[in-house]
Enzyme design. Structure first.
Site, PDB file in Angstrom:
ATOM      1  N   CYS A   1       0.787  -1.236   0.000  1.00 38.94           N
ATOM      2  CA  CYS A   1       0.000   0.000   0.000  1.00 38.94           C
ATOM      3  C   CYS A   1       0.819   1.286   0.000  1.00 38.94           C
ATOM      4  O   CYS A   1       0.711   2.084  -0.932  1.00 38.94           O
ATOM      5  CB  CYS A   1      -0.945   0.011   1.200  1.00 38.94           C
ATOM      6  SG  CYS A   1      -2.246  -1.192   1.048  1.00 38.94           S
TER       7      CYS A   1
HETATM    8  C1  UDX Z   1      -0.974  -0.207   5.587  1.00 39.23           C
HETATM    9  C2  UDX Z   1      -1.912   0.669   6.420  1.00 39.23           C
HETATM   10  O1  UDX Z   1      -1.491   0.686   7.782  1.00 39.23           O
HETATM   11  C3  UDX Z   1      -3.346   0.188   6.276  1.00 39.23           C
HETATM   12  O2  UDX Z   1      -4.213   1.043   7.019  1.00 39.23           O
HETATM   13  C4  UDX Z   1      -3.647   0.265   4.785  1.00 39.23           C
HETATM   14  O3  UDX Z   1      -4.945   0.163   4.471  1.00 39.23           O
HETATM   15  C5  UDX Z   1      -2.756  -0.717   4.051  1.00 39.23           C
HETATM   16  O4  UDX Z   1      -1.417  -0.277   4.240  1.00 39.23           O
HETATM   17  P1  UDX Z   1       0.247  -2.529   5.859  1.00 39.23           P
HETATM   18  O5  UDX Z   1       0.830  -2.249   4.517  1.00 39.23           O
HETATM   19  O6  UDX Z   1      -0.289  -3.879   6.153  1.00 39.23           O
HETATM   20  O7  UDX Z   1      -0.930  -1.501   6.159  1.00 39.23           O
HETATM   21  O8  UDX Z   1       1.407  -2.274   6.931  1.00 39.23           O
HETATM   22  P2  UDX Z   1       1.743  -1.275   8.120  1.00 39.23           P
HETATM   23  O9  UDX Z   1       1.682  -2.013   9.385  1.00 39.23           O
HETATM   24  O10 UDX Z   1       0.986  -0.011   8.037  1.00 39.23           O
HETATM   25  O11 UDX Z   1       3.297  -0.988   7.785  1.00 39.23           O
HETATM   26  C6  UDX Z   1       3.698  -0.460   6.512  1.00 39.23           C
HETATM   27  C7  UDX Z   1       5.201  -0.329   6.435  1.00 39.23           C
HETATM   28  O12 UDX Z   1       5.672   0.723   7.274  1.00 39.23           O
HETATM   29  C8  UDX Z   1       5.977  -1.580   6.897  1.00 39.23           C
HETATM   30  O13 UDX Z   1       7.069  -1.773   6.036  1.00 39.23           O
HETATM   31  C9  UDX Z   1       6.441  -1.219   8.294  1.00 39.23           C
HETATM   32  O14 UDX Z   1       7.558  -1.931   8.714  1.00 39.23           O
HETATM   33  C10 UDX Z   1       6.720   0.268   8.109  1.00 39.23           C
HETATM   34  N1  UDX Z   1       6.697   1.030   9.370  1.00 39.23           N
HETATM   35  C11 UDX Z   1       5.560   1.093  10.097  1.00 39.23           C
HETATM   36  C12 UDX Z   1       7.838   1.704   9.794  1.00 39.23           C
HETATM   37  O15 UDX Z   1       8.892   1.659   9.146  1.00 39.23           O
HETATM   38  N2  UDX Z   1       7.778   2.425  10.946  1.00 39.23           N
HETATM   39  C13 UDX Z   1       6.649   2.535  11.695  1.00 39.23           C
HETATM   40  O16 UDX Z   1       6.674   3.234  12.719  1.00 39.23           O
HETATM   41  C14 UDX Z   1       5.495   1.841  11.257  1.00 39.23           C
END
Ligand code: UDX
Length: 415
Positions: free
Chosen positions: A264
């Site tokens: 996403c």
């Molecule tokens: C995301 C959104 O959170 C969700 O609401 C949307 O509809 C789909 O995309 P997702 O892709 O499953 O969900 O993962 P998420 O948990 O949000 O993490 C996304 C990325 O950001 C990951 O690579 C994660 O490791 C990274 N991340 C997250 C960070 O690097 N730091 C953070 O503090 C949080």
């Protein structure tokens, strides 16, 4: 209510099974026969533990899968949950969802009653209306008379999809009053416990992009501050813990590291950035969000190279391939540019992941995969820890190592 859900990816399957759990009858339609068979046999084709329990409970009861679009005719409402990937230039690729709208329209020609079509896929403002045109052209139905169009974005995190569906922070229902009321019937159980945002279709479309790109912005911001912290020997997590206490900021999504991946954030930020260009508005913030994110994988490789005095011919272990823990998904995982960069610098890559090796083998056939992380650590000259899997916490790493996710086994990219 009887609902059909087109698309059996993370979003489609979660939507279908959670709607069954909420008391609706759900038919999940997908073109992939293997996926359909697997779902009907009660085998979940993706790794999502809570969803597996729902499949066990509802398959052959309130949930079934099929590849036959005419099943739509047995239902009152159809959710479109199809992928909207990025084209190489970052623009959103609508070919899959447009094709599906065409097939849906053709099918609906045979229905003499009214039908509701709700877009759940992430699409730019104006797209749902375009899909509506395709459906009306193919079905000869009339918008607002016997065809109703809505937009209801999802906010599901992989690995938490069921919880996020059942305990949502909010529900965004885009469409006219009749469409929104229909959605309220479906979500009756959820409406009691969450906040409802009733909007027009375009507003609902933009809410999803604004939401995801703000979260991605928080991450890139945390990474930029984290990079300063690394240079100045300051603990960035201590900084963000304090910053996050400000109720206007919130601590979530301020964990610095190797950057964001997944199906996403990268795609959505690119798509909305391109939309700005299309509107002759120069993207500035979102451009920087992507710039920082693209540089973090290079930065972590630089840090390891410094530590081991050159990577040429070195055996480098990559711990963690999934874009985050709790999933087997490697789409846009930051481990991909990291591995590419290691190979470019002539390092020999040896990789481990508890769940994602199979998926990564489709991207990199020419690296070594190990099933045991301890064995991997013993066999390499240095390593990069890229996904904060729980089982890596207890791993003793005596080799030079840089963390891309904070686990406290060793020093990291921003700490
Ligand atoms: C995301 C959104 O959170 C969700 O609401 C949307 O509809 C789909 O995309 P997702 O892709 O499953 O969900 O993962 P998420 O948990 O949000 O993490 C996304 C990325 O950001 C990951 O690579 C994660 O490791 C990274 N991340 C997250 C960070 O690097 N730091 C953070 O503090 C949080």
């Amino acid at each position: 209510m009887k609902v059909s859900i087109i698309g059996s990816g993370y979003v489609g399957t979660t939507t279908a099974l959670c709607l069954s759990e909420l008391g609706n009858r759900a038919i999940n339609i997908d073109v992939d026969e293997k996926v359909v068979d697997s779902l009907n046999n009660g085998d979940l084709h993706i790794y999502e533990p809570e969803l597996e329990k729902l499949l066990n409970k509802h398959h052959n009861k309130d949930f079934r899968a099929t590849n036959d679009y005419s099943s739509v005719l047995e239902t009152d409402l159809t959710f479109l949950c199809l992928p909207t990937p990025s084209k190489p230039n970052g623009e959103i690729d609508l070919s899959i969802i447009k094709n599906s709208a065409k097939k849906l329209g053709k099918t609906l020609r045979k229905k003499d009653k009214e039908h509701f079509v709700i877009v759940k896929s992430t699409v730019l403002p104006g797209t749902t209306e375009k899909l509506g045109e395709i459906i009306t052209n193919e079905s000869s139905k009339e918008l607002g008379k016997d065809l109703f169009l809505g937009m209801n974005p999802e906010f599901l995190r992989e690995g938490n999809a069921v919880d996020d569906f059942m305990e949502p922070d909010k529900l965004v229902l885009g469409g006219n009053e009749k469409t929104r009321n229909k959605l309220k019937e479906i979500y009756r159980e959820l409406i009691r416990k969450t906040e409802l945002f009733e909007t027009d279709v375009r507003t609902a479309e933009l809410i999803k992009y604004a939401n995801n790109s703000l979260l991605a912005t928080k991450i890139s911001y945390a990474n930029e501050i984290g990079n300063i912290c690394k240079e100045l020997d300051i603990d960035t997590y201590e900084v963000m813990d304090a910053v996050g206490k400000d109720h206007r900021v919130k601590r979530d999504f301020l964990d610095s590291g190797v950057g964001f991946g997944g199906s996403c954030f990268p795609k959505d930020v690119k798509a909305i950035k391109n939309k700005l260009k299309e509107l002759n508005l120069k993207p500035k913030v979102l451009k920087s969000v992507l710039d920082v994110n693209e540089k973090q994988p290079i930065r972590i490789v630089d840090l390891l190279e410094e530590k081991v005095n050159g990577l040429d011919g070195m055996k480098v272990g990559v711990l963690g391939l999934a874009f985050k823990p709790g999933t087997d998904d490697v789409r846009n995982s930051q481990s991909i540019p990291v591995i590419k960069e290691l190979k470019r610098r002539d390092a020999e890559v040896i990789a481990h992941d508890p769940k994602a090796i199979k998926n990564m083998k489709e991207i990199f056939q020419n690296i070594v995969y190990k099933n045991n992380p301890k064995e991997l650590v013993d066999s390499v000259d240095g390593c990069l820890l890229l996904t904060d899997w729980e089982q890596y916490k207890s791993l003793e790493i005596e080799k030079p190592c840089i963390e891309g996710r904070r686990l406290n086994n060793c020093r990291g990219i921003c700490w």
